[in-house]
Design a protein around this motif. Structure first.
Motif, PDB file in Angstrom:
ATOM      1  N   UNK A 235       0.829  -1.211   0.000  1.00  0.00           N
ATOM      2  CA  UNK A 235       0.000   0.000   0.000  1.00  0.00           C
ATOM      3  C   UNK A 235       0.863   1.260   0.000  1.00  0.00           C
ATOM      4  N   UNK A 236       1.986   1.229   0.723  1.00  0.00           N
ATOM      5  CA  UNK A 236       2.852   2.411   0.787  1.00  0.00           C
ATOM      6  C   UNK A 236       3.482   2.714  -0.566  1.00  0.00           C
ATOM      7  N   UNK A 237       3.856   1.672  -1.311  1.00  0.00           N
ATOM      8  CA  UNK A 237       4.440   1.878  -2.640  1.00  0.00           C
ATOM      9  C   UNK A 237       3.388   2.488  -3.576  1.00  0.00           C
ATOM     10  N   UNK A 238       2.159   1.976  -3.522  1.00  0.00           N
ATOM     11  CA  UNK A 238       1.081   2.536  -4.347  1.00  0.00           C
ATOM     12  C   UNK A 238       0.804   3.991  -3.967  1.00  0.00           C
ATOM     13  N   UNK A 239       0.840   4.271  -2.669  1.00  0.00           N
ATOM     14  CA  UNK A 239       0.622   5.638  -2.184  1.00  0.00           C
ATOM     15  C   UNK A 239       1.737   6.561  -2.684  1.00  0.00           C
ATOM     16  N   UNK A 240       2.960   6.054  -2.683  1.00  0.00           N
ATOM     17  CA  UNK A 240       4.098   6.828  -3.178  1.00  0.00           C
ATOM     18  C   UNK A 240       3.918   7.154  -4.655  1.00  0.00           C
ATOM     19  N   UNK A 546       2.066   0.664  12.263  1.00  0.00           N
ATOM     20  CA  UNK A 546       2.654   0.223  10.996  1.00  0.00           C
ATOM     21  C   UNK A 546       1.884   0.834   9.824  1.00  0.00           C
ATOM     22  N   UNK A 547       0.556   0.809   9.907  1.00  0.00           N
ATOM     23  CA  UNK A 547      -0.275   1.323   8.814  1.00  0.00           C
ATOM     24  C   UNK A 547      -0.020   2.813   8.574  1.00  0.00           C
ATOM     25  N   UNK A 548      -0.142   3.619   9.622  1.00  0.00           N
ATOM     26  CA  UNK A 548       0.067   5.060   9.479  1.00  0.00           C
ATOM     27  C   UNK A 548       1.510   5.379   9.083  1.00  0.00           C
ATOM     28  N   UNK A 549       2.456   4.719   9.728  1.00  0.00           N
ATOM     29  CA  UNK A 549       3.859   4.989   9.435  1.00  0.00           C
ATOM     30  C   UNK A 549       4.226   4.634   8.014  1.00  0.00           C
ATOM     31  N   UNK A 550       3.759   3.486   7.516  1.00  0.00           N
ATOM     32  CA  UNK A 550       4.086   3.052   6.161  1.00  0.00           C
ATOM     33  C   UNK A 550       3.548   4.032   5.125  1.00  0.00           C
ATOM     34  N   UNK A 551       2.296   4.422   5.261  1.00  0.00           N
ATOM     35  CA  UNK A 551       1.669   5.276   4.259  1.00  0.00           C
ATOM     36  C   UNK A 551       2.288   6.674   4.232  1.00  0.00           C
ATOM     37  N   UNK A 552       2.475   7.249   5.401  1.00  0.00           N
ATOM     38  CA  UNK A 552       2.933   8.642   5.412  1.00  0.00           C
ATOM     39  C   UNK A 552       4.446   8.769   5.274  1.00  0.00           C
ATOM     40  N   UNK A 553       5.206   7.753   5.643  1.00  0.00           N
ATOM     41  CA  UNK A 553       6.641   7.819   5.370  1.00  0.00           C
ATOM     42  C   UNK A 553       6.891   7.691   3.875  1.00  0.00           C
ATOM     43  N   UNK A 554       6.009   6.987   3.152  1.00  0.00           N
ATOM     44  CA  UNK A 554       6.116   6.935   1.693  1.00  0.00           C
ATOM     45  C   UNK A 554       5.923   8.328   1.099  1.00  0.00           C
ATOM     46  N   UNK A 555       4.994   9.105   1.677  1.00  0.00           N
ATOM     47  CA  UNK A 555       4.766  10.467   1.180  1.00  0.00           C
ATOM     48  C   UNK A 555       5.968  11.379   1.401  1.00  0.00           C
ATOM     49  N   UNK A 556       6.815  11.040   2.384  1.00  0.00           N
ATOM     50  CA  UNK A 556       8.018  11.851   2.593  1.00  0.00           C
ATOM     51  C   UNK A 556       8.904  11.878   1.355  1.00  0.00           C
TER      52      UNK A 556
END
Length: 757
Positions: A235-240, A546-556
């Motif tokens: 999900x984080x890669x897709x968000x990125x 993990x969920x919040x950290x993965x998604x928003x660290x991808x946005x960094x």
């Protein structure tokens, strides 16, 4: 509504909502933190450890250097083991051998494959079962497990003494002889290691996942990646990808900003520094001194990885052991970069406003003295702590906190916070006239002021925990300091100051620069605030982290995708007009910042950010490869660039030497690249292979750390270190030449202050 006002509202909304979510998640971390039991008992009723033993053991660990000597939950040094992981593996092997002996064989290895498989399944059930009784605060273990725990405890008691049987292991771990002199405290240290191991293998009540989300990877006890790690990584890669796509669409829709025509002459040429601006020179001299000290300590620290207790044959571990040199090395990195940025704030504030407040020079000098007290006092306290010269109470206040990057004792942290409040006051009072005056630059000056307030206040997160606060909450607030304070608001401050520099030089339009900075800050903080959580995946936290950290660290990573464009624009400014060549090297350092932001924070940062990736490589050398490239490559280069800009406007014709800055620039960048890509990245990848294919324990074991491959890779740091050191030395020579030229020049003209347009 005016576009820039919309951006400010957007930025304010992001700030408020992000911190609201971060606060709510912090409450969950506190409520669901792994419990510290009142006592650990055997099934037959014998008490093994008490709560006081575990808490005192943590304080003993702190006096040893804490995270600077090995790691806990994957955070810390890399030469000694991760202590909870090491205990877990040793306990599991010891328990299997005990069970095997009850079946009439000498050890587990002597059993046939079928019996081994049966005992492994029994081991998983035994260790993963949560035997904590919340009503009594008691953990109950079987008598067989207690026997295994006793064997592991004896190992650590011997390791931290001067037992000759473990001398070779102490050398491999870079631990001095008899590092813990009190026998009872050695046993209590083992109690703390047991607790960290227990949290990593014990399943949360009603769940099939441990308190640390099944970290570390240890198939022997059933610690394998959970489904959440894989799902949120995807999900984080897709968000990125979605974030980068949106940013590219936004930029294409807006089009390229129109650049201002460069003035015919330098707008700052007529400016002569005020007394307070001149007083910042000593700050920049101190920056050079601290930087050189950090480079020297970095070389010693790296060498400990191959010689353990010695430096080219000389035993220095009794005077400055590995934990101390690594403490000072990491702390100096924060200190010299922060001093460079603080000095920049003090220098540019009167320049921007055209106002020199009364007693401003006195305030600058007093702050300098306070900073020296913090640096010298904290270093002395840390040395005394590691030499076991402080009690635990005194250590908390004046010694070694034990937590990486916030190692200084509470007293020194309070002084540093007070110093930041003084800095905030000095910069604020100098900027205030410019904030009250309508101008195109007021928005940028406002951003500098807001970031100054945040820098001053957010270090206060380092003052939030007590001696016995839950370790999960200490980690939560520690990363507020490391991620939000250092990587967050200092970066916002620097971005705004650089924009003001270019606007002041007439190279960009102030209104366009203001819009760009507010937009960049909003995009950055969208991921940056909640992205803090990616450091906490395995620190006794729950799946939502993990969920919040993965998604928003991808946005960094999203804003970093356009850094090539930023670097090109900055480089193009060096050719905007002949006089701009005067600022060539400060601008080129800003170009280097964009490059290392993309490489260090972007590529190497995202390599370790997704949960499934970090699960395998947290605590391995991929982390310092990212840290070196991002901390020095971004913030260090930025600090040097800001320092050179301030010095360039303070020292004019006849005092400046581009001939020294050219080798400085290329040696620092080339040496850093060699260090990262010839040594740290290959070492991290090599360890990652063993972590994935075997276990994290094996990747951190002496067999790997002191194997031929890893020690060769450590030696391959030497060429990069040498080249990097040449850059540090030429920077120091540049400063010496500047100061010598100033003395030869004699008295200078009276101060004339020209406010920035």
């Amino acid at each position: 509504m005016e576009y820039s006002k919309k951006l400010w509202l957007w930025l304010g909304g992001i700030f408020i909502l992000s911190f609201a979510v971060l606060g709510l998640l912090g409450r969950e971390i506190y409520v669901k933190a792994p419990p510290v039991p009142e006592k650990v008992v055997t099934a037959s009723g014998e008490t093994l450890y008490t709560r006081a033993d575990i808490q005192t053991g943590r304080e003993v660990w702190q006096t040893l250097g804490g995270m600077q000597l090995g790691s806990v939950w994957g955070h810390g040094g890399y030469v000694a083991p991760d202590w909870g992981t090491d205990w877990l593996h040793r306990e599991a092997v010891a328990l299997l051998d005990i069970w095997a002996r009850t079946e009439g064989v000498r050890d587990f290895a002597a059993l046939d494959v079928e019996r081994q498989a049966a005992l492994k399944e029994r081991l998983k059930r035994e260790l993963r079962a949560n035997q904590y009784d919340a009503a009594t605060g008691t953990i109950t273990v079987s008598d067989a497990r207690a026997e295994a725990m006793a064997a592991v405890a004896d190992h650590y008691t011997a390791l931290f003494s001067s037992d000759p049987a473990l001398r070779e292991l102490r050398v491999q771990y870079a631990i001095p002889e008899k590092s813990v002199r009190n026998a009872e405290q050695r046993e209590q240290l083992g109690a703390f290691f047991f607790w960290t191991s227990w949290t990593s293998v014990t399943e949360r009540p009603g769940e099939a996942i441990t308190y640390t989300n099944n970290w570390p990877h240890e198939p022997l006890v059933g610690n394998t990646p959970s489904a959440a790690l894989g799902m949120w990584s995807i999900a984080s890669v897709l968000f990125l990808i979605a974030g980068i796509g949106w940013l590219l669409w936004y930029q294409a829709r807006r089009g390229e900003e129109e650049h201002a025509a460069a003035p015919a002459r330098d707008p700052l040429l007529s400016m002569t520094p005020t007394p307070s601006m001149k007083a910042t020179t000593k700050y920049f001299v101190t920056v050079i001194g601290l930087f050189l000290a950090q480079v020297m300590l970095g070389a010693i620290t790296a060498h400990y990885a191959v010689e353990g207790q010695q430096f080219y044959g000389y035993n220095i571990s009794e005077l400055i052991p590995y934990a101390l040199t690594r403490t000072w090395h990491t702390q100096l990195g924060i200190f010299w970069i922060a001093v460079a940025w603080l000095a920049t704030g003090l220098y540019v504030a009167p320049m921007l406003s055209g106002h020199e407040p009364k007693y401003q020079k006195l305030g600058v000098n007093l702050l300098f003295g306070a900073l020296l007290v913090v640096v010298i006092g904290s270093f002395a306290g840390e040395w005394m702590a590691i030499q076991q010269k402080l009690g635990h109470g005194a250590n908390f206040w004046f010694g070694h906190m034990g937590y990486e990057f916030v190692d200084l004792g509470r007293f020194w942290a309070i002084l540093l916070f007070a110093g930041l409040m003084i800095w905030l006051t000095l910069v604020g009072r100098a900027l205030w006239p410019a904030l009250k005056t309508k101008s195109e630059s007021r928005g940028l000056i406002g951003m500098v002021f807001v970031s100054t307030v945040c820098i001053g206040l957010f270090f206060g997160a380092a003052l939030t925990w007590g001696r016995h606060s839950p370790l999960s909450m200490i980690e939560y607030f520690r990363w507020w300091v490391v991620h939000l304070w250092v990587e967050g608001f200092f970066e916002v401050f620097a971005t705004a100051v650089i924009a003001l520099i270019f606007a002041g030089l007439g190279l960009v339009r102030a209104r366009a620069a203001n819009t760009a900075v507010v937009f960049s800050t909003a995009v950055f903080l969208t991921g940056g605030i909640l992205g803090t959580l990616h450091h906490l995946y395995f620190s006794g936290t729950t799946t939502p982290i993990i969920a919040w950290g993965a998604m928003f660290s991808a946005l960094e990573v999203v804003p970093l995708s356009l850094l090539g464009v930023e670097a090109f624009h900055n480089y193009r400014m060096t050719r905007a007009a002949p006089w701009v060549d005067t600022y060539k090297w400060p601008i080129l350092f800003f170009v280097a910042v964009a490059f290392w932001n993309l490489v260090g924070a972007g590529i190497l940062g995202f390599a370790i950010n997704p949960p499934i990736s970090l699960y395998y490589i947290q605590g391995l050398n991929m982390t310092p490869s990212h840290a070196h490239a991002a901390l020095f490559g971004v913030y260090g280069m930025l600090g040097i660039g800001l320092m050179l800009f301030c010095l360039r406007t303070a020292f004019r014709n006849g005092l400046w030497s581009d001939r020294l800055l050219k080798p400085t620039f290329w040696a620092l960048n080339g040496g850093l690249a060699m260090m990262v890509f010839m040594s740290l990245v290959p070492a991290g990848l090599y360890q990652a292979y063993h972590s994935i294919t075997t276990s994290f324990w094996y990747a951190r074991s002496p067999e790997i750390i002191h194997g031929t491959v890893m020690e060769t890779l450590v030696w391959l740091r030497v060429p990069g270190d040498i080249v990097f050191s040449i850059g540090a030395l030429t920077l120091a020579l540049f400063m010496l030449r500047l100061l010598a030229g100033k003395r030869r020049a004699g008295s200078e003209a009276e101060p004339v202050l020209v406010p920035a347009e």
